[in-house]
Scaffold this motif. Sequence first.
Motif, PDB file in Angstrom:
ATOM      1  N   VAL A 124      11.402 -83.189 -14.164  1.00 34.68           N
ATOM      2  CA  VAL A 124      10.300 -82.252 -14.369  1.00 34.68           C
ATOM      3  C   VAL A 124       9.245 -82.869 -15.289  1.00 34.68           C
ATOM      4  O   VAL A 124       9.569 -83.369 -16.382  1.00 34.68           O
ATOM      5  N   SER A 125       8.025 -82.849 -14.842  1.00 38.10           N
ATOM      6  CA  SER A 125       6.921 -83.444 -15.586  1.00 38.10           C
ATOM      7  C   SER A 125       6.823 -82.853 -16.985  1.00 38.10           C
ATOM      8  O   SER A 125       6.883 -81.645 -17.184  1.00 38.10           O
ATOM      9  N   GLY A 126       6.685 -83.725 -17.958  1.00 38.83           N
ATOM     10  CA  GLY A 126       6.518 -83.291 -19.344  1.00 38.83           C
ATOM     11  C   GLY A 126       7.797 -83.207 -20.141  1.00 38.83           C
ATOM     12  O   GLY A 126       7.747 -83.243 -21.373  1.00 38.83           O
ATOM     13  N   THR A 127       8.960 -83.108 -19.472  1.00 39.17           N
ATOM     14  CA  THR A 127      10.202 -82.928 -20.224  1.00 39.17           C
ATOM     15  C   THR A 127      10.740 -84.227 -20.825  1.00 39.17           C
ATOM     16  O   THR A 127      11.704 -84.184 -21.582  1.00 39.17           O
ATOM     17  N   MET A 128      10.132 -85.364 -20.480  1.00 40.82           N
ATOM     18  CA  MET A 128      10.584 -86.640 -21.038  1.00 40.82           C
ATOM     19  C   MET A 128       9.689 -87.109 -22.188  1.00 40.82           C
ATOM     20  O   MET A 128       9.872 -88.207 -22.712  1.00 40.82           O
ATOM     21  N   ARG A 129       8.735 -86.283 -22.595  1.00 34.45           N
ATOM     22  CA  ARG A 129       7.883 -86.643 -23.722  1.00 34.45           C
ATOM     23  C   ARG A 129       8.599 -86.365 -25.045  1.00 34.45           C
ATOM     24  O   ARG A 129       9.365 -85.406 -25.146  1.00 34.45           O
ATOM     25  N   PRO A 130       8.341 -87.178 -26.077  1.00 30.39           N
ATOM     26  CA  PRO A 130       8.892 -86.858 -27.399  1.00 30.39           C
ATOM     27  C   PRO A 130       8.395 -85.487 -27.862  1.00 30.39           C
ATOM     28  O   PRO A 130       7.261 -85.101 -27.573  1.00 30.39           O
TER      29      PRO A 130
END
Length: 274
Positions: free
Chosen positions: A44-50
Amino acid sequence: MVARLLRGALIAAAFSTLAACASFGGGRDAPLRPPVVTDPAPIVSGTMRPYQIRGRWYRPAEQPNYDEVGLASWYGAQHNGRPTSTGERFDMSALTAAHKTLPLPSLVEVTNRANGRRVILRVNDRGPFVDSRIIDLSRAAAEELGLLSQGVGEVRVRYVGRAPRTGGGTAMQRADAAPLTSPRPYLPPVATPVPAPSETSAYWVQAGAFSDRRAATRIADRLGDRATVQDIRSEGRSLFRVIVGPWPDANAAEQARQAVIARGFGDALLISGG
């Protein structure tokens, strides 16, 4: 051609078993049968950002060799139906979990260290944001692992891989599994009387405060030998507080609080004696 068709049929059958959340038996030494995911859901886009929670940074990443032992807690009705970090709705009856840094969605294998029970869970949310815990379980997952009444327990979490577009939870309970470690009893009995909170550096759990002493006494009896009733005054009236403890440190007290919550006392509080 025949071999290709046979291989395709086997993959389809494996995925069907996965989606149906079927359970299977076997000895405790039976090898793990990882689910076959032929059409994995995209991360899901955005869930791998710090991201930062309470002043602490978390950095999600692909972790194919993730294998960790720590504490698991569970969450249920108070979150049921709310959106998770993937945008899916939390379903407390589904085999799902929350993790701080693994890809979303993904699959993990979770083993209860006390009884050997194992499940495959779909990780679709972030958490738990408590230092001593490594995973939050849905109510159904906690039930499969035998952690429902205990509230918190030691588990082993291993990354399995990408999750399918829907589902992914699989019960893998082994009825004949022997404990891997000594189980953590809920509110173990003590031989000495339990004192009221004092100036000592101890911690207590308040299950609740009641206007009826008999009701408070019944609840204390349900919570075990470490529970007692304390008379207090609040706004000019008498209340009877049910407290559990003492516990030597905040971590032990928090585990006890989670166990009290699991017994139906959702407003349980920690009390410091010093």
